[in-house]
Design a protein around this motif. Structure first.
Motif, PDB file in Angstrom:
ATOM      1  N   LEU A 116     -20.439 -30.633  28.136  1.00 55.16           N
ATOM      2  CA  LEU A 116     -21.131 -30.281  26.897  1.00 55.16           C
ATOM      3  C   LEU A 116     -22.626 -30.577  26.946  1.00 55.16           C
ATOM      4  N   MET A 117     -23.034 -31.500  27.814  1.00 54.35           N
ATOM      5  CA  MET A 117     -24.444 -31.871  27.876  1.00 54.35           C
ATOM      6  C   MET A 117     -25.210 -31.102  28.950  1.00 54.35           C
ATOM      7  N   HIS A 121     -24.954 -25.085  29.254  1.00 50.24           N
ATOM      8  CA  HIS A 121     -26.273 -24.432  29.271  1.00 50.24           C
ATOM      9  C   HIS A 121     -26.515 -23.615  30.542  1.00 50.24           C
ATOM     10  N   THR A 147     -21.462 -36.004  22.217  1.00 45.63           N
ATOM     11  CA  THR A 147     -20.649 -34.910  22.738  1.00 45.63           C
ATOM     12  C   THR A 147     -19.726 -34.353  21.658  1.00 45.63           C
ATOM     13  N   ASP A 149     -20.480 -34.158  18.498  1.00 40.01           N
ATOM     14  CA  ASP A 149     -21.346 -33.318  17.668  1.00 40.01           C
ATOM     15  C   ASP A 149     -21.622 -31.981  18.332  1.00 40.01           C
ATOM     16  N   LYS A 150     -21.796 -32.000  19.659  1.00 39.62           N
ATOM     17  CA  LYS A 150     -22.011 -30.750  20.387  1.00 39.62           C
ATOM     18  C   LYS A 150     -20.763 -29.867  20.325  1.00 39.62           C
ATOM     19  N   TYR A 154     -20.282 -25.949  18.867  1.00 38.66           N
ATOM     20  CA  TYR A 154     -19.701 -24.843  19.623  1.00 38.66           C
ATOM     21  C   TYR A 154     -18.321 -24.424  19.114  1.00 38.66           C
TER      22      TYR A 154
END
Length: 367
Positions: A116-117, A121, A147, A149-150, A154
């Motif tokens: 996720l970090m 991307h 993570t 929150d990410k 998504y």
């Protein structure tokens, strides 16, 4: 409540070992499926007893998107034959994605931090896969709020998430009783992050060159290895400090505490992380921690309390913080005690593993 758990992961590392053992020790039947197998084998201990290792079309080579359909069909076959009560799968864009595509439910999707970090991307395809997987996951777990929150960004339902640090064995990783009386001649930095771009060990190497030029009694221990090996050695060689660095290689979990005890300060220069287990190990060993100021690290390290933060990617600032730590050596034992307290409060794997067991039970009750 007895459960039949299918645990699906990239390979077999220290974290997989701890999850598999906790599930098995909890009295559940565990089936272990690896996506890439020995390609990512970094755990010397055997798979825990009473864990069934599943043979299937995966687990023999690195994952390739061209094999996705074949792997998904065979994974679907596994679910029909094993008939698990639930699937615990991660990282998101590989193992959890295949689990979701198989059509099975319930699925507990687990973030490994980097998925996720960083991985999300890579491109639009990876972003789409992330959204697809999270929107179709029954439940989600990660080891850091950042993570979680990410994941919500998504598409994960925020009400179907749980955060708990993976934690460490606080009995195995504990302070050395005579630590601060032994480390008097030199000031030793310690880092055991992998030598890959995302972990920023090259930033540490440049900072060490700068700081070591101002302090002749400073040395450093670097464990692990990775694709940046040649680059790191070149930085240290050009800076004239290569002979002041100990390269320890891969160290077993059994022997790892001894290496923490050799150091005065633990450093993590990572650009991307969840709740770093190596950071928790350092805290548990009573080491002051100097870490990059990324969100996940800020969840653990409080400036001038149990360590310090430096600007992510800024080697000059890291060098300044290293020299500042040396200048207050008389305070390090107090900071180390605060580190240990932080670990005891939040990083006890025995307590945190129970959160996972409760999540399993909750999923079964919901289902």
């Amino acid at each position: 409540m007895y459960m039949k758990i299918l645990y699906f992961s990239l390979g077999y590392c220290t974290h997989d070992h701890r999850f598999l053992k906790s599930i098995s020790d909890g009295g559940h039947e565990v089936f272990f499926v690896q996506l890439e197998g020995n390609q990512r084998l970094v755990e010397s201990r055997p798979v825990p007893k009473n864990v069934t290792q599943v043979i299937w079309k995966g687990g023999r080579e690195p994952f390739r998107w061209s094999n996705l359909a074949e792997l998904t069909l065979d994974f679907r076959r596994l679910t029909r034959e094993i008939k698990p009560d639930l699937i615990h799968a991660g990282p998101i864009q590989t193992c959890a994605f295949i689990a979701v595509l198989s059509g099975f439910s319930p699925i507990l999707t687990m973030s490994w931090g980097f998925d996720l970090m960083d991985d999300v991307h890579r491109n639009k395809w990876w972003e789409w896969v992330t959204r697809y997987t999270l929107k179709r996951s029954t439940f989600f777990t990660s080891d850091a709020n950042v993570t979680r929150d990410k994941a919500v960004i998504y598409g994960m339902n925020p009400e179907k998430t749980v955060v708990f640090p993976w934690g460490v064995d606080l009995e195995h990783f504990s302070p050395s009783t005579d630590h601060w009386s032994l480390n008097t001649d030199h000031f030793t930095l310690f880092c055991n992050r992998s030598w890959e771009t995302r972990y920023g060990v090259d930033v540490l190497a440049r900072a060490f060159v700068k700081a070591a030029q101002q302090n002749e009694r400073m040395d450093m221990i670097l464990l692990n290895g990775g694709s940046q090996s040649g680059h790191l050695r070149q930085i240290l060689q050009n800076g004239g400090v290569l002979d002041r660095v100990t390269f320890g290689g891969q160290i077993s979990q059994t022997d790892l505490p001894r290496w923490y005890h050799m150091a005065d300060v633990y450093i993590s220069p990572s650009h991307v992380d969840g709740s770093s287990v190596s950071l928790m190990e350092a805290l548990a060993c009573g080491l002051p921690c100097l870490v990059s100021d990324i969100p996940a690290n800020k969840e653990w390290v409080v400036e001038n309390e149990n360590g310090w933060l430096f600007r992510d990617g800024d080697a000059d600032h890291l060098a300044e913080k290293i020299l500042a730590a040396i200048s207050q050596r008389e305070n390090l034992s107090q900071i180390g005690r605060a580190s240990r307290w932080s670990a005891e409060m939040r990083a006890d794997w025995k307590k945190n593993a129970e959160v996972l067991m409760n999540t399993y039970r909750s999923l079964m009750e919901r289902n």
